[in-house]
Structure formats: C-alpha cells, structure tokens
Design a protein around this motif. Structure first.
Motif, mmCIF file in Angstrom:
data_model
loop_
_atom_site.group_PDB
_atom_site.id
_atom_site.type_symbol
_atom_site.label_atom_id
_atom_site.label_comp_id
_atom_site.label_asym_id
_atom_site.label_seq_id
_atom_site.Cartn_x
_atom_site.Cartn_y
_atom_site.Cartn_z
ATOM 1 N N ALA A 405 31.226 8.290 91.729
ATOM 2 C CA ALA A 405 31.795 9.357 92.560
ATOM 3 C C ALA A 405 33.135 8.938 93.146
ATOM 4 C CB ALA A 405 30.810 9.729 93.662
ATOM 5 N N LEU A 406 33.259 7.667 93.559
ATOM 6 C CA LEU A 406 34.543 7.171 94.041
ATOM 7 C C LEU A 406 35.615 7.301 92.970
ATOM 8 C CD1 LEU A 406 33.692 3.883 95.996
ATOM 9 C CD2 LEU A 406 34.910 5.857 96.904
ATOM 10 N N ARG A 407 35.222 7.154 91.734
ATOM 11 C CA ARG A 407 36.173 7.228 90.628
ATOM 12 C C ARG A 407 36.409 8.661 90.167
ATOM 13 N NH1 ARG A 407 36.878 2.299 87.588
ATOM 14 N NH2 ARG A 407 36.171 0.537 88.834
ATOM 15 N N GLY A 408 35.859 9.622 90.907
ATOM 16 C CA GLY A 408 36.200 11.020 90.661
ATOM 17 C C GLY A 408 35.276 11.785 89.762
ATOM 18 N N HIS A 409 34.143 11.225 89.373
ATOM 19 C CA HIS A 409 33.237 11.917 88.462
ATOM 20 C C HIS A 409 32.222 12.756 89.231
ATOM 21 C CE1 HIS A 409 34.946 9.714 85.131
ATOM 22 N NE2 HIS A 409 34.741 8.579 85.787
ATOM 23 N N ARG A 410 31.658 13.762 88.564
ATOM 24 C CA ARG A 410 30.590 14.589 89.119
ATOM 25 C C ARG A 410 29.265 13.887 88.824
ATOM 26 N NH1 ARG A 410 34.155 18.098 86.606
ATOM 27 N NH2 ARG A 410 32.914 17.950 84.685
ATOM 28 N N VAL A 411 28.565 13.508 89.862
ATOM 29 C CA VAL A 411 27.396 12.657 89.681
ATOM 30 C C VAL A 411 26.133 13.349 90.180
ATOM 31 C CG1 VAL A 411 26.375 10.393 90.139
ATOM 32 C CG2 VAL A 411 28.875 10.638 90.038
ATOM 33 N N ARG A 412 25.104 13.244 89.361
ATOM 34 C CA ARG A 412 23.763 13.718 89.723
ATOM 35 C C ARG A 412 22.828 12.519 89.671
ATOM 36 N NH1 ARG A 412 20.306 17.070 85.475
ATOM 37 N NH2 ARG A 412 18.356 17.431 86.643
ATOM 38 N N LEU A 413 22.053 12.337 90.730
ATOM 39 C CA LEU A 413 21.141 11.194 90.825
ATOM 40 C C LEU A 413 19.712 11.704 90.926
ATOM 41 C CD1 LEU A 413 20.527 8.164 91.273
ATOM 42 C CD2 LEU A 413 20.975 8.529 93.706
ATOM 43 N N MET A 414 18.843 11.231 90.020
ATOM 44 C CA MET A 414 17.443 11.625 90.011
ATOM 45 C C MET A 414 16.571 10.431 90.397
ATOM 46 S SD MET A 414 17.117 13.934 86.537
ATOM 47 C CE MET A 414 15.397 14.266 86.868
ATOM 48 N N VAL A 452 27.653 13.459 95.925
ATOM 49 C CA VAL A 452 26.696 13.212 94.843
ATOM 50 C C VAL A 452 25.511 14.153 95.003
ATOM 51 C CG1 VAL A 452 25.119 11.521 93.823
ATOM 52 C CG2 VAL A 452 27.402 10.815 94.584
ATOM 53 N N GLU A 453 25.100 14.786 93.913
ATOM 54 C CA GLU A 453 23.923 15.658 93.920
ATOM 55 C C GLU A 453 22.680 14.788 93.766
ATOM 56 O OE1 GLU A 453 21.851 19.167 91.162
ATOM 57 O OE2 GLU A 453 23.915 18.509 90.769
ATOM 58 N N VAL A 454 21.851 14.738 94.793
ATOM 59 C CA VAL A 454 20.681 13.870 94.802
ATOM 60 C C VAL A 454 19.410 14.709 94.689
ATOM 61 C CG1 VAL A 454 19.339 12.197 96.136
ATOM 62 C CG2 VAL A 454 21.845 12.119 96.173
ATOM 63 N N GLU A 455 18.555 14.339 93.731
ATOM 64 C CA GLU A 455 17.261 14.996 93.561
ATOM 65 C C GLU A 455 16.170 13.936 93.699
ATOM 66 O OE1 GLU A 455 16.899 17.333 90.003
ATOM 67 O OE2 GLU A 455 19.044 17.797 89.981
ATOM 68 N N THR A 456 15.286 14.112 94.671
ATOM 69 C CA THR A 456 14.165 13.196 94.830
ATOM 70 C C THR A 456 12.868 13.916 94.482
ATOM 71 O OG1 THR A 456 14.005 13.784 97.173
ATOM 72 C CG2 THR A 456 15.306 11.834 96.616
ATOM 73 N N GLY A 457 11.840 13.140 94.177
ATOM 74 C CA GLY A 457 10.561 13.724 93.782
ATOM 75 C C GLY A 457 10.604 14.335 92.400
ATOM 76 N N VAL A 458 11.581 13.958 91.595
ATOM 77 C CA VAL A 458 11.746 14.505 90.243
ATOM 78 C C VAL A 458 11.840 13.348 89.261
ATOM 79 C CG1 VAL A 458 13.157 15.933 88.727
ATOM 80 C CG2 VAL A 458 12.968 16.507 91.155
ATOM 81 N N GLU A 459 10.988 13.356 88.248
ATOM 82 C CA GLU A 459 10.980 12.260 87.292
ATOM 83 C C GLU A 459 11.651 12.688 85.991
ATOM 84 O OE1 GLU A 459 8.016 8.861 85.430
ATOM 85 O OE2 GLU A 459 7.228 10.402 86.784
#
Length: 660
Positions: A405-414, A452-459
């Motif tokens: 994200a610091l480097r400018g990318h769109r990040v999704r974290l599962m 950062v788009e963070v999703e928890t409880g998702v496998e």
C-alpha cells in the motif's frame, strides 16, 4: 530543566541538542576490525535524521588490554569513523559523543591473549575468569588511556564523550565491594579512580583550547546486590562526588552478577529505573542534568518523567532501533505511527558468539542501512497501481499489505480468523509475553491509514486464487504454520502450545483454558526458546502442578541470547515448576510420562495428566501446493520469528513492485 518538552532543544555545556532524547551506547557488531565502520555511520545518521538529540556511539576500548568482544571498537582505531559519524549527523543537529570504556574483569582474554585487568582477583560471575589485580603502573596506564581517547575524540570533531561506569566497566568494578577488595587508597576510597579518570578526560577534551566539549557519565547506582555491591545510597554519594566534573549523568543498574538487569527483556516493565533516577535527580538538584534510562519506549512516559522532575533527558535506545523517526512523529503530533518496541531483545542484544548484527524484529532495516535492501519500506511514487490479494493476516501478511500500500498498490488482505495478528496473538497470550502484542494494533492502524481492504473471518481457497489470477490480481501467501509431528504416543490429552494459547484467548484465562483432567501438566519443550518456559509459568500461575521436559542442561537454553535465561529459571523455581533436564519424552501411558536421559538412555516415569507440546511446527502450505508459482512469506515457508516474516514480506512486496 525539568518540565521541558521532550522534543525541544536542550543545551549541554554550551552545545545545543535538538531534542532531549538520547540514543545510548550499545553493542552493534557493525565494526570493521575494531574501527567505527561505514555501517555505524549510516546507522547513527538514520537516528539523527529522525530527530534524536544526543547520540553516544558504541563504547570504544581506551587501552589495548581491553578487547571485550570480537567486534568491539577501539579508540585508537576509531578516529576516521568518529569523524564520519559527525559529518553524517551534523546536518540534522544531533550532538555526537564517543562512548569510552574498559570492560576490566568482564572482558575476554580470547582475543587479546593476555590477562584481564581488575581491581582485585575476583572471578567474573559469567566467565569465571580471574583478572590480574592492577598495580599502580596499570592504573596509571588506564587513566592515560582514557585521557588519550578523549584527545582523539576531540580531534575527530566529536561534541564530547561519555564515560562508562555502568555495566561491563572496570570503573564500576572499582566502585563496588563485590569486586574491589583492595587495601590501598583505591580500596579505601572506591571513587578515587573514577575521579582521576574524569579529571584526565576533561583535560584531554580541553587540550585543543576548546572548553565546551561535553563530558557525560554512565553510572551504576544499584548493583542489585546489597550485601556487598553498590547500593542506591552509595550511587547517590558517588553522583554527588563527581557532579562538578561532568555535564550530564545517566543512571543505570546492574553488575557482573546481573548483566541481564541493565537492558532486560519484555518481562520487566518499561521505565524500571524511574525511581532510582528520581532519587539521584533530587539529590543533585540543578547541579547536573540527569538522564532516565531503563526500557523507556513510550514518549508519553518519557514526557511525564520530564514534567515530574525525574530527569532532564531520556534515553530511548531500543525504541529508536525499532522506530528511527520516533522524535519526528512526536513533533508532528502523530505518535500513533511510532512502530512499537517489543523489548524482546531477540535482535537488539548482540553480545553473542554468533556476532549477529543489531536490528529489530519489526524493523529489519535497522543495522542494515548501507545495504538499501529490496525490503526497504519507504514510500515509492510514480509507479503503476495494481491490485494485490494478500492471504493471511499474521506479521508477514500485515507487513506485506502495508508495504504494498505504501508503494501505491490497491491491497486486499484476507484472514480466516476473526481478527488480524496470526501467531503473534498467540505469542502475546503466553505468560510474560504480552508486550509482543503491541505490534498488532500498530499494523491495524497503518492498514486503515493506507486504505487496505481487510477481510477477517474469511478463508481463501484454491478457486479464490484462480479467480484472482484470471482477473490480473497479484497474490501473495502468508498462511502461517501448523503443528509438526510428535515423536511420542500418548493416551492423555495433548495440546500444542498454539492450541492452548488459542484456548486462553477464547476463554479469557489460562485457568479456564485448562478445563482438563486434574494432575500434573507436562510441558514438552524440545526447542528451548521462550515458548516452553512461558507456557510452564503460565500454567503454574493458574494453580496447576507443572513439569517442563527439556533435552538441555537448563530450561529455556536459547534465552541466553535475549538475556532472560537466569531470570526465566528463577521464575520457574519460584513458581514451583519441576525442571526435567537432559530428558526426552518417549510416551505417556496410564497417566505416567516416560522420560529418557539424552546421554545414558536410562528411562524413568513421572506423573502426567496433560501434555502441552511446545515442539516444532511446519508450514501451512496447502494453498501454495496448489499454486507453487505464488510468492510466499513467513511461516508458510518455514516457521521462524517475526523478524523473518517482516523481512520476507518487504522483499516479496519489492519484487512484486518490480514486476508490476
């Protein structure tokens, strides 16, 4: 001076430091031979750029009789390096002082191949080596060595020097009844040598007709050995005796019998020297500025010490290893962005036969500033944005998401768990390891700040990865680890350390998590790190009888690297934990654990109702096996520590960035 802002300037002997934060002397293993190297220069310059007010370089030996560890600097070889440090730090305003000392009987004869020097023939508590009792010629040489080193420091353009009379110091050994049993003038008045050295150093600093160079003193005011060692009362008396000769005083504690007490790990609460520092500060009044030292990691705590007149400056060394921009963030009003220091000592204590480079588990760039590694996490601009899916929300996954994200990318974290943190949450649940958890909320705040788009409880599963790749989304795996195989059979319940700590988190306490058969809890510890010891302490504190089984000669043998070996075994003893040493767990049958001696093969049995297994773990690599083309970081490569996970996350993010 008390009550001033932590980040406002302070004047020491006419020289102005840009803040009241000190970066203290410590072993780094950055030396080249015995010189101050270019790695030292970059290391100190980075902290100067971050706003620290005073930098004291790694203690340099003032005489050839002293070679305490392999990469210990020597004053006679340090002049070019000192000058380079000054040049690199001066644009940022930081005062740079040379640490000067002599380890005496706490040194090593392995490198110089000559007898150690000491005030008396008293064996060192750690090495068991007996030093040569110094006569007047050696004392004169030592005093001259300090003076000559001060002259060299002045020639290098340094702002002054700090004399070490704290840990690993012959001057402390002369001050202490533990090691000074002399019948001459240096025994009758144990402050005599220190006063002679300070006078000689002042003379050396002023030899170039400049009388504004700073002379600081690091003084042990409590050896934690009241039967013979330096007591707080004696520490105060010594401080008063030398106050007129110095420009600031750092109050420390510890002796050769308690080396671990000077920079202890996270089991000791931060700011542990606050009381004794306040006592010394009250005795000295305004005579000399006093520096608070002792695991100070919170700027608010540091500011409170100034406000309450406990100190005039604050040493925050380990916290600035972890976060070089600590002062900058305080000035900017963004203290929440300061990367926390865990005080784990896993990478900041390096006086070790392996010669590791000083660093920090969450900031592996520390100590490696000259390398500009691919894992550098500084913000990059002007690059094409791309979507990235990070699978796994432990340290590796969170750091990868942050850097991408610091480097400018769109990040999704599962993350499949209900919250971020992964194995770090379980680590922080272990008794005495709570401070490891301070990193998780910092990462969470950074991910929110960076969008950062963070999703928890998702496998995540294989179809999810397939879909991401078809959509042109980059994927990075940080899926963690799972328990390894157990080399024994058991007919009683067996829980892995991770499963037990997950139960502690879910139940809210170790007592509730131990809703298992009554009887002895056997902690199986084939690794010897903090896990087995911490679990054993935790279970004992819950009121259960505990035995820890280890193949080593001492429980938690690897804790010698972090300075916690002696304290850990003391805690186990006080908690009533039975230590089954030199033992392998071969099986559990009918409520009896079979132990085998590692040398003789002799077998014996102990009671066992439950086994908590602290053995090795294996990568959780199911997703990677289905997609071996994907990059992975951390434990899903090989289970290790936070340091490796963070370092690999930065490297993977940089490689992704280069490809993008």
């Amino acid at each position: 001076m008390s009550g001033a802002s932590l980040v406002r300037p302070v004047v020491l002997r006419g020289r102005t430091a840009p803040s009241r934060v000190l970066f203290g002397p410590h072993e780094t293993n950055l030396a080249r031979d015995r010189e101050i190297s270019d790695r030292h220069v970059a290391y100190y310059a980075r902290r100067a750029a971050g706003g620290t007010g005073v930098i004291v370089t790694e203690v340099a030996s003032v005489h050839d009789s002293d070679w305490p560890y392999e990469r210990a600097p020597r004053a006679a070889d340090a002049v070019p390096g000192w000058a380079a440090v000054v040049d690199a730090c001066r644009p940022h305003g930081a005062l740079v002082l040379a640490g000067l000392g002599h380890a005496g009987g706490q040194g090593s004869s392995a490198y110089g191949q000559q007898a150690l020097w000491g005030p008396s023939g008293v064996a060192d508590a750690a090495s068991r080596e007996v030093p040569m009792e110094m006569e007047q010629p050696e004392i004169d040489e030592l005093v001259s060595g300090f003076s000559a080193a001060a002259v060299l420091a002045a020639q290098a353009g340094l702002d002054g020097v700090e004399i070490n009379a704290g840990q690993h110091s012959i001057l402390r050994q002369f001050l202490s009844g533990l090691t000074n049993r002399r019948a001459d003038g240096y025994g009758e008045d144990r402050t005599r040598l220190l006063r002679e050295v300070l006078a000689a150093v002042r003379s050396g600093l002023d030899r170039d007709a400049t009388d504004d160079r700073v002379l600081g003193l690091r003084l042990c005011a409590d050896e934690l050995a009241p039967w013979a060692g330096i007591t707080p009362e004696q520490g105060v008396a010594t401080a008063l005796a030398v106050a007129g000769a110095i420009d600031y005083l750092v109050v420390v504690r510890g002796s050769g019998m308690s080396v671990f007490a000077t920079r202890p790990d996270l089991h000791v609460p931060p700011g542990f020297n606050r009381s004794i520092c306040g006592t010394v500060r009250s005795a000295l009044g305004a005579a000399v500025p006093v520096v608070l030292q002792g695991s100070v990691v919170d700027p608010a705590f540091a500011q409170a010490a100034l406000d309450e007149g406990i100190a005039d400056l604050v040493e925050m060394t380990r916290s600035q290893i972890a976060e070089p921009d600590l002062v900058t963030h305080v000035r900017a009003g963004t203290p929440e962005r300061i990367r926390p220091c865990t005080l784990s000592n896993q990478h900041s204590i390096v006086r070790d036969p392996r010669n590791p480079i000083v660093s920090d588990e969450a900031e592996p760039r520390a100590g490696h500033e000259t390398e500009d590694p691919p894992g550098d996490s500084r913000t990059r601009t002007g690059r094409a944005r791309r979507s990235v899916l990070v699978v796994g929300g432990g340290p590796g996954g969170m750091e990868a998401a942050r850097v991408l994200a610091l480097r400018g990318h769109r990040v999704r974290l599962m993350e499949r768990a209900d919250r971020l943190g992964g194995a770090l949450l379980l680590t922080a649940a272990v008794g005495g390891r709570e401070r490891m958890g301070v990193l998780v909320p910092w990462w969470e705040r950074e991910l929110i700040r960076l969008g950062v788009e963070v999703e928890t409880g998702v496998e995540a599963d294989v179809p999810e990865l397939d879909a991401a790749e078809r959509a042109g989304t980059g994927v990075l795996l940080a899926t963690g680890s799972r328990p390894g195989p157990r080399p024994y059979m058991s007919d009683v319940p067996v829980l892995s350390a991770a499963d037990f700590e997950a139960g502690v988190l879910a139940a809210g306490s170790a007592e509730a998590a131990l809703d298992l058969p009554a009887g002895v809890v056997v902690v199986h510890d084939p690794i010897g790190d903090w896990t087995g010891v911490g679990v054993a302490e935790q279970v004992a504190a819950a009121g259960r009888r505990v035995a820890i089984v280890t193949r080593d000669a001492v429980a938690g043998v690897q804790l010698s690297r972090t300075g916690d070996l002696v304290p850990a075994n003391t805690r186990l003893q006080r908690a009533g934990v039975v230590r089954e040493l030199y033992s392998l767990l071969r099986g559990v049958h009918g409520g009896r654990a079979v132990l085998e001696h590692v040398w003789t093969g002799e077998r014996r049995e102990i009671d066992c109702a439950v086994v908590l297994d602290c053995g090795h773990r294996l990568p959780e690599d199911g997703l990677w096996a289905a997609h071996p083309d994907l990059p992975r970081v951390g434990d899903c490569i090989a289970p290790r520590t936070v340091y490796e996970a963070v370092l690999e996350a930065r490297r993977a993010a940089a490689e992704f960035d280069a490809v993008a």
